[in-house]
Enzyme design. Structure first.
Site, PDB file in Angstrom:
ATOM      1  N   LYS A 283       3.301 -18.985  36.277  1.00 35.27           N
ATOM      2  CA  LYS A 283       4.533 -19.057  37.065  1.00 35.27           C
ATOM      3  C   LYS A 283       4.202 -18.866  38.539  1.00 35.27           C
ATOM      4  O   LYS A 283       3.307 -18.086  38.872  1.00 35.27           O
ATOM      5  CB  LYS A 283       5.499 -17.938  36.645  1.00 35.27           C
ATOM      6  CG  LYS A 283       6.015 -18.048  35.229  1.00 35.27           C
ATOM      7  CD  LYS A 283       6.815 -16.809  34.837  1.00 35.27           C
ATOM      8  CE  LYS A 283       7.335 -16.956  33.403  1.00 35.27           C
ATOM      9  NZ  LYS A 283       7.888 -15.697  32.883  1.00 35.27           N
TER      10      LYS A 283
ATOM     11  N   LYS B  62      -1.319 -24.893  26.982  1.00 32.23           N
ATOM     12  CA  LYS B  62      -1.458 -24.626  25.545  1.00 32.23           C
ATOM     13  C   LYS B  62      -2.920 -24.492  25.109  1.00 32.23           C
ATOM     14  O   LYS B  62      -3.798 -25.199  25.621  1.00 32.23           O
ATOM     15  CB  LYS B  62      -0.795 -25.757  24.736  1.00 32.23           C
ATOM     16  CG  LYS B  62       0.690 -25.931  25.012  1.00 32.23           C
ATOM     17  CD  LYS B  62       1.525 -24.756  24.539  1.00 32.23           C
ATOM     18  CE  LYS B  62       1.873 -24.835  23.079  1.00 32.23           C
ATOM     19  NZ  LYS B  62       3.032 -25.647  22.759  1.00 32.23           N
TER      20      LYS B  62
ATOM     21  N   ASP C 225       3.956 -16.546  20.557  1.00 23.97           N
ATOM     22  CA  ASP C 225       4.582 -17.510  19.658  1.00 23.97           C
ATOM     23  C   ASP C 225       5.653 -16.810  18.829  1.00 23.97           C
ATOM     24  O   ASP C 225       5.417 -16.383  17.707  1.00 23.97           O
ATOM     25  CB  ASP C 225       3.502 -18.119  18.754  1.00 23.97           C
ATOM     26  CG  ASP C 225       3.988 -19.387  18.087  1.00 23.97           C
ATOM     27  OD1 ASP C 225       5.044 -19.899  18.502  1.00 23.97           O
ATOM     28  OD2 ASP C 225       3.320 -19.853  17.157  1.00 23.97           O
TER      29      ASP C 225
ATOM     30  N   GLU D  20      10.528 -12.093  24.056  1.00 28.29           N
ATOM     31  CA  GLU D  20      10.065 -12.885  22.925  1.00 28.29           C
ATOM     32  C   GLU D  20       9.922 -11.942  21.726  1.00 28.29           C
ATOM     33  O   GLU D  20       9.154 -10.986  21.776  1.00 28.29           O
ATOM     34  CB  GLU D  20       8.715 -13.529  23.284  1.00 28.29           C
ATOM     35  CG  GLU D  20       8.269 -14.624  22.360  1.00 28.29           C
ATOM     36  CD  GLU D  20       8.864 -16.003  22.693  1.00 28.29           C
ATOM     37  OE1 GLU D  20       9.652 -16.113  23.656  1.00 28.29           O
ATOM     38  OE2 GLU D  20       8.534 -16.955  21.965  1.00 28.29           O
TER      39      GLU D  20
ATOM     40  N   ASP E  34       4.376  12.205  13.846  1.00 25.57           N
ATOM     41  CA  ASP E  34       5.486  11.547  13.164  1.00 25.57           C
ATOM     42  C   ASP E  34       6.407  12.570  12.511  1.00 25.57           C
ATOM     43  O   ASP E  34       7.624  12.420  12.516  1.00 25.57           O
ATOM     44  CB  ASP E  34       4.955  10.591  12.082  1.00 25.57           C
ATOM     45  CG  ASP E  34       4.324   9.360  12.697  1.00 25.57           C
ATOM     46  OD1 ASP E  34       4.329   9.257  13.941  1.00 25.57           O
ATOM     47  OD2 ASP E  34       3.816   8.517  11.936  1.00 25.57           O
ATOM     48  N   SER E  35       5.811  13.615  11.943  1.00 24.84           N
ATOM     49  CA  SER E  35       6.657  14.567  11.220  1.00 24.84           C
ATOM     50  C   SER E  35       7.500  15.388  12.200  1.00 24.84           C
ATOM     51  O   SER E  35       8.627  15.756  11.892  1.00 24.84           O
ATOM     52  CB  SER E  35       5.822  15.467  10.313  1.00 24.84           C
ATOM     53  OG  SER E  35       4.971  16.257  11.081  1.00 24.84           O
ATOM     54  N   GLU E  36       6.960  15.636  13.397  1.00 22.15           N
ATOM     55  CA  GLU E  36       7.774  16.332  14.403  1.00 22.15           C
ATOM     56  C   GLU E  36       8.951  15.450  14.828  1.00 22.15           C
ATOM     57  O   GLU E  36      10.067  15.915  15.009  1.00 22.15           O
ATOM     58  CB  GLU E  36       6.926  16.696  15.626  1.00 22.15           C
ATOM     59  CG  GLU E  36       6.033  17.903  15.390  1.00 22.15           C
ATOM     60  CD  GLU E  36       5.023  18.090  16.520  1.00 22.15           C
ATOM     61  OE1 GLU E  36       5.080  19.127  17.184  1.00 22.15           O
ATOM     62  OE2 GLU E  36       4.198  17.183  16.743  1.00 22.15           O
ATOM     63  N   TYR E  37       8.637  14.134  14.976  1.00 19.97           N
ATOM     64  CA  TYR E  37       9.696  13.186  15.332  1.00 19.97           C
ATOM     65  C   TYR E  37      10.770  13.184  14.242  1.00 19.97           C
ATOM     66  O   TYR E  37      11.961  13.277  14.516  1.00 19.97           O
ATOM     67  CB  TYR E  37       9.098  11.784  15.511  1.00 19.97           C
ATOM     68  CG  TYR E  37      10.110  10.737  15.916  1.00 19.97           C
ATOM     69  CD1 TYR E  37      10.374  10.484  17.261  1.00 19.97           C
ATOM     70  CD2 TYR E  37      10.815  10.015  14.955  1.00 19.97           C
ATOM     71  CE1 TYR E  37      11.307   9.540  17.639  1.00 19.97           C
ATOM     72  CE2 TYR E  37      11.755   9.070  15.324  1.00 19.97           C
ATOM     73  CZ  TYR E  37      11.992   8.828  16.670  1.00 19.97           C
ATOM     74  OH  TYR E  37      12.923   7.893  17.038  1.00 19.97           O
ATOM     75  N   ASP E  38      10.297  13.097  12.977  1.00 21.47           N
ATOM     76  CA  ASP E  38      11.238  13.077  11.849  1.00 21.47           C
ATOM     77  C   ASP E  38      12.116  14.319  11.840  1.00 21.47           C
ATOM     78  O   ASP E  38      13.290  14.261  11.480  1.00 21.47           O
ATOM     79  CB  ASP E  38      10.475  12.997  10.519  1.00 21.47           C
ATOM     80  CG  ASP E  38       9.825  11.636  10.343  1.00 21.47           C
ATOM     81  OD1 ASP E  38      10.189  10.714  11.102  1.00 21.47           O
ATOM     82  OD2 ASP E  38       8.954  11.510   9.465  1.00 21.47           O
TER      83      ASP E  38
ATOM     84  N   CYS F  38       6.765 -27.982 -17.832  1.00 30.07           N
ATOM     85  CA  CYS F  38       5.850 -26.971 -17.303  1.00 30.07           C
ATOM     86  C   CYS F  38       4.405 -27.372 -17.608  1.00 30.07           C
ATOM     87  O   CYS F  38       4.084 -27.690 -18.747  1.00 30.07           O
ATOM     88  CB  CYS F  38       6.172 -25.625 -17.945  1.00 30.07           C
ATOM     89  SG  CYS F  38       4.958 -24.351 -17.593  1.00 30.07           S
TER      90      CYS F  38
ATOM     91  N   LEU G 266       9.971 -24.700  28.708  1.00 31.01           N
ATOM     92  CA  LEU G 266       8.797 -24.823  29.560  1.00 31.01           C
ATOM     93  C   LEU G 266       8.129 -26.164  29.332  1.00 31.01           C
ATOM     94  O   LEU G 266       8.017 -26.621  28.198  1.00 31.01           O
ATOM     95  CB  LEU G 266       7.772 -23.733  29.210  1.00 31.01           C
ATOM     96  CG  LEU G 266       7.967 -22.332  29.777  1.00 31.01           C
ATOM     97  CD1 LEU G 266       6.860 -21.436  29.273  1.00 31.01           C
ATOM     98  CD2 LEU G 266       7.995 -22.366  31.296  1.00 31.01           C
TER      99      LEU G 266
ATOM    100  N   GLU H  69       0.590 -15.094  32.228  1.00 30.38           N
ATOM    101  CA  GLU H  69       0.870 -14.242  31.074  1.00 30.38           C
ATOM    102  C   GLU H  69       0.589 -15.005  29.787  1.00 30.38           C
ATOM    103  O   GLU H  69       0.452 -16.231  29.806  1.00 30.38           O
ATOM    104  CB  GLU H  69       2.320 -13.754  31.111  1.00 30.38           C
ATOM    105  CG  GLU H  69       3.335 -14.840  31.326  1.00 30.38           C
ATOM    106  CD  GLU H  69       4.658 -14.305  31.892  1.00 30.38           C
ATOM    107  OE1 GLU H  69       5.666 -14.482  31.214  1.00 30.38           O
ATOM    108  OE2 GLU H  69       4.671 -13.718  32.996  1.00 30.38           O
TER     109      GLU H  69
ATOM    110  N   TYR I  45       9.821 -10.668  29.027  1.00 29.43           N
ATOM    111  CA  TYR I  45       9.025 -11.481  29.954  1.00 29.43           C
ATOM    112  C   TYR I  45       9.766 -11.887  31.223  1.00 29.43           C
ATOM    113  O   TYR I  45       9.166 -12.461  32.131  1.00 29.43           O
ATOM    114  CB  TYR I  45       8.453 -12.721  29.259  1.00 29.43           C
ATOM    115  CG  TYR I  45       9.499 -13.694  28.756  1.00 29.43           C
ATOM    116  CD1 TYR I  45       9.862 -13.699  27.421  1.00 29.43           C
ATOM    117  CD2 TYR I  45      10.117 -14.590  29.611  1.00 29.43           C
ATOM    118  CE1 TYR I  45      10.820 -14.573  26.945  1.00 29.43           C
ATOM    119  CE2 TYR I  45      11.080 -15.470  29.150  1.00 29.43           C
ATOM    120  CZ  TYR I  45      11.426 -15.458  27.815  1.00 29.43           C
ATOM    121  OH  TYR I  45      12.383 -16.316  27.356  1.00 29.43           O
TER     122      TYR I  45
HETATM  123 ZN    ZN Z   1       5.941 -22.727 -18.810  1.00 30.35          ZN
END
Ligand code: ZN
Length: 678
Positions: free
Chosen positions: A291, A315, A118, A174, A34-38, A409, A84, A114, A226
């Site tokens: 499909k 489902k 969601d 998705e 990550d630090s090389e990327y940074d 309250c 679908l 596949e 997809y």
């Molecule tokens: Zn209160």
């Protein structure tokens, strides 16, 4: 160095970053740290800062480029985004299969299977390899233009890196929020005493439909592509899976669980294996999609209404049960919010006993018409907190009681209020003990001051025994006081006090978050700290200044302003300052670039040609300088663009050095040396 050579280096850096980004976000196989990327990323930022004419929207530095907007533009899909049809068991699946077999006159056909993720379907449009537009599915015919927000998703290529790119390409994917990220966001909300988000899907939808891309960029959304939607001047394909292989070769993220099945029995086996295995995924799936793989057969089968005949969703059984809702009770949160929750007859759902469920807010209860005594459908999906979906109205007997938000309250009996534009009701009493206990627990929590050893019970005891009546009292606690309110050993008390001392080095963003300003979560606190640097700047900022900060909406701005209008809250800030708590940013910002502007204070006024004012201020900070909104004797430079206001006069009166955009760019690039240490 001649300019075209800069251009060459910039292009090389971008290609490098795109390559490593693809390895990290899509192949899951990074070859640099990550630090090389940074380091490469910073190199590019520096070059782009000194050569702003080289910045283009497809640069990896420009993912979060756009401003907040007031609403999304509507876009019409070139080809409708189909929905679908669903099947829920093997028999229904079989019927679907045989219908297709009949239409295809008994020809054998392979099935592509596949996972049904969601999330939210989107369409991405590329022209000559450049991402030009992204839209939500909407109603399938028209969606919303959410390009700026989609650009913040790192696994979406801004530019396709391939030897031959089609002149036009539309892909469909998705967008989802990983379960782990969702759990983290909810942990913070619960810590804040706010009702948790319902599920990753809604949270992803909310994030993608943020009007401000800065906020979207803080949500770790991801995407699986997809389908190929449309292609011009590119290869042609025989099967669905071939198109996905092609898209993968262009750098798109394709789900690794995609496969093909030769028979219905294979499909059933695939489905069954994922019913169990889906819990190991970091994203929600609610079924599998099947499909017909051959594109020629797909065309032959066609669509009916908006559902393709050649695809179906099978489902998974939903983890839902029906039980009796005994009562609706109220939690009072840190900000005084009254959060209703359901008390249920205990019921087992997906291997856990559920007794309580969230109800979000009064509007939600009213919209779903949930009444006390109702039989209700309760869902517990994965690690998500159980929620009441709907009442089973046919089982009502007339004894059910409609719920009303209490007028007072439940903790302190003060009147409750509901702001006009909010769905939440609040306790109006600023000294409500429930609120203050929650606030103090919030202040010592891990994301805020991180006082290990100070649990909810100890925190409540300290408040209830009046040893803590202001969060800043934490810093005057003594060992004797700790031992008095809680049965703990000497050592534990000493440890807690050491942690209290250590918390004085907590970064400003965590402290600001800890103050418990309504609507200011950690993300917002971080944005504020980056833009304002110092507590005084935030305390003095007008509502307009706050609202014009990227990532801060009008509601948040109003809430911050209201918070610091309170004398009590200002006293707390002062006490924290005296205690030695961090109320300004340290040098972490300056580390991003060479700190050539460190110690210098800038005010920018008027319109600049090469960048917006907030970008200019951002670059000053990147180089270690500070910015302010008013010209004072402390101002080192007044940067003047077109149509400057009264600040130019102020600057002249105070004898502040006034520079134009040209000199400002030179200062940023280091080719003009500033008058440091005034
Ligand atoms: Zn209160």
């Amino acid at each position: 160095m001649p300019n075209n050579s800069h251009e060459h280096i910039v292009e090389q850096l971008r290609a490098k970053l795109d390559y490593h980004n693809h390895r990290y976000h899509i192949l899951n196989d990074p070859v640099i740290s990550d630090s090389e990327y940074d380091k490469i990323f910073r190199e590019l930022i520096d070059l782009e800062t000194t050569n702003p004419e080289l910045i283009t929207s497809r640069s990896p530095t420009q993912r979060v480029g756009a401003r907040a907007i007031s609403r999304f533009a509507e876009v019409e899909h070139q080809q409708p985004m189909l929905s679908l049809g669903n099947v829920f068991d093997g028999d229904e699946l079989e019927s679907w299969f045989y219908r297709n077999e009949q239409t295809l006159e008994g020809k054998r056909f392979r099935l592509a299977t596949e996972l049904k993720i969601d999330g939210l379907a989107v369409a991405l449009h590329y022209e000559n390899g450049i991402l030009v537009r992204g839209a939500t599915r909407g109603d399938g015919i028209r969606g919303e233009d959410v390009t700026s927000n989609l650009r913040t998703i790192k696994s979406i290529p801004l530019m396709i890196r391939s030897d031959s790119v089609p002149s036009k390409l539309e892909v469909r994917g998705e967008v989802y929020l990983p379960k782990s990220a969702f759990a983290k966001m909810n942990a913070v909300r619960i810590e804040e005493g706010e009702p948790p988000y319902a599920n990753p899907r809604n949270t992803a939808a909310g994030s993608l439909r943020q009007l401000d891309p800065v906020i979207t960029s803080t949500r770790p959304l991801d995407i699986f592509i997809y389908a190929l939607g449309h292609i011009e001047n590119g290869p042609s394909f025989d099967s669905h899976l071939d198109t996905l292989d092609y898209l993968e070769s262009l750098g798109f993220r394709i789900n690794p669980a995609n496969t093909t099945c030769e028979t219905l029995a294979d499909v059933e086996a695939y489905y069954k294996s994922w019913v169990e295995a889906k819990k190991f995924l970091d994203y929600d799936v609610d079924g599998v999609v099947i499909k017909v793989d051959s594109l020629a057969y797909q065309r032959h089968l066609g669509t009916v209404a908006r559902d393709p005949r050649w695809a179906i969703a099978y489902k998974f059984p939903a983890p839902r049960k029906i039980t009796r809702l005994r009562d609706i009770k109220i939690n009072v949160g840190r900000t005084g919010s009254l959060n209703p929750y359901a008390v249920l007859d205990p019921i087992e759902i997906g291997g856990a006993t559920v007794k309580l469920a969230t109800l979000h807010n009064a509007d939600d209860i009213q919209r779903k018409d949930i009444r006390i005594g109702d039989w209700v459908v309760v869902e517990r999906a994965g690690d998500v907190i159980p929620q009441v979906l709907e009442p089973v109205t046919v089982r009502r007997n007339g004894q059910e009681i409609e719920f009303e938000m209490p007028r007072t309250c439940p903790i302190c009996n003060a009147k409750t209020i509901r702001p006009e534009d909010e769905a939440t009701t609040y306790c109006s009493n600023k000294t409500c003990s429930a609120q203050f206990v929650r606030l103090f627990i919030h202040f010592v929590s891990r994301t805020a001051m991180d006082i290990e050893g100070m649990g909810e019970k100890l925190a409540s005891n300290l408040v209830n025994s009046k040893l803590i009546s202001d969060i800043a009292d934490l810093y005057s606690l003594t060992k004797e006081e700790l031992l008095k309110v809680d049965r703990m050993g000497n050592k534990s008390a000493e440890n807690i006090l050491t942690n209290v001392q250590n918390s004085k080095t907590r970064p400003f963003a965590n402290v600001l978050y800890g103050l418990g300003i309504r609507h200011v979560g950690y993300e917002t606190a971080d944005v504020l700290v980056k833009s304002f640097s110092h507590i005084t700047n935030i305390v003095l900022a007008s509502e307009e200044q706050l609202a014009s900060t990227p990532g801060i909406g009008p509601k948040v701005a109003q809430s911050i302003r209201a918070h610091f209008n309170g004398a009590d809250n200002l006293r707390t800030v002062e006490k924290l300052r005296l205690a030695g708590v961090q109320l300004e940013t340290t040098s972490t910002v300056a580390e991003i670039g060479p700190s050539i502007l460190s110690g210098m204070q800038f005010v920018v006024t008027g319109r600049l040609d090469s960048m917006s004012r907030s970008e200019a201020e951002g670059r000053i900070k990147t180089k270690g300088g500070k910015t302010a909104s008013h010209v004072t004797k402390k101002t080192d430079y007044l940067v003047v663009g077109e149509d400057p206001g009264s600040k130019l006069d102020d600057g002249r009166k105070l004898g502040v050095e006034i520079i134009d955009e040209n000199d400002f760019l030179k200062l940023l690039s280091g080719s003009l040396i500033g008058n440091q240490g005034k």
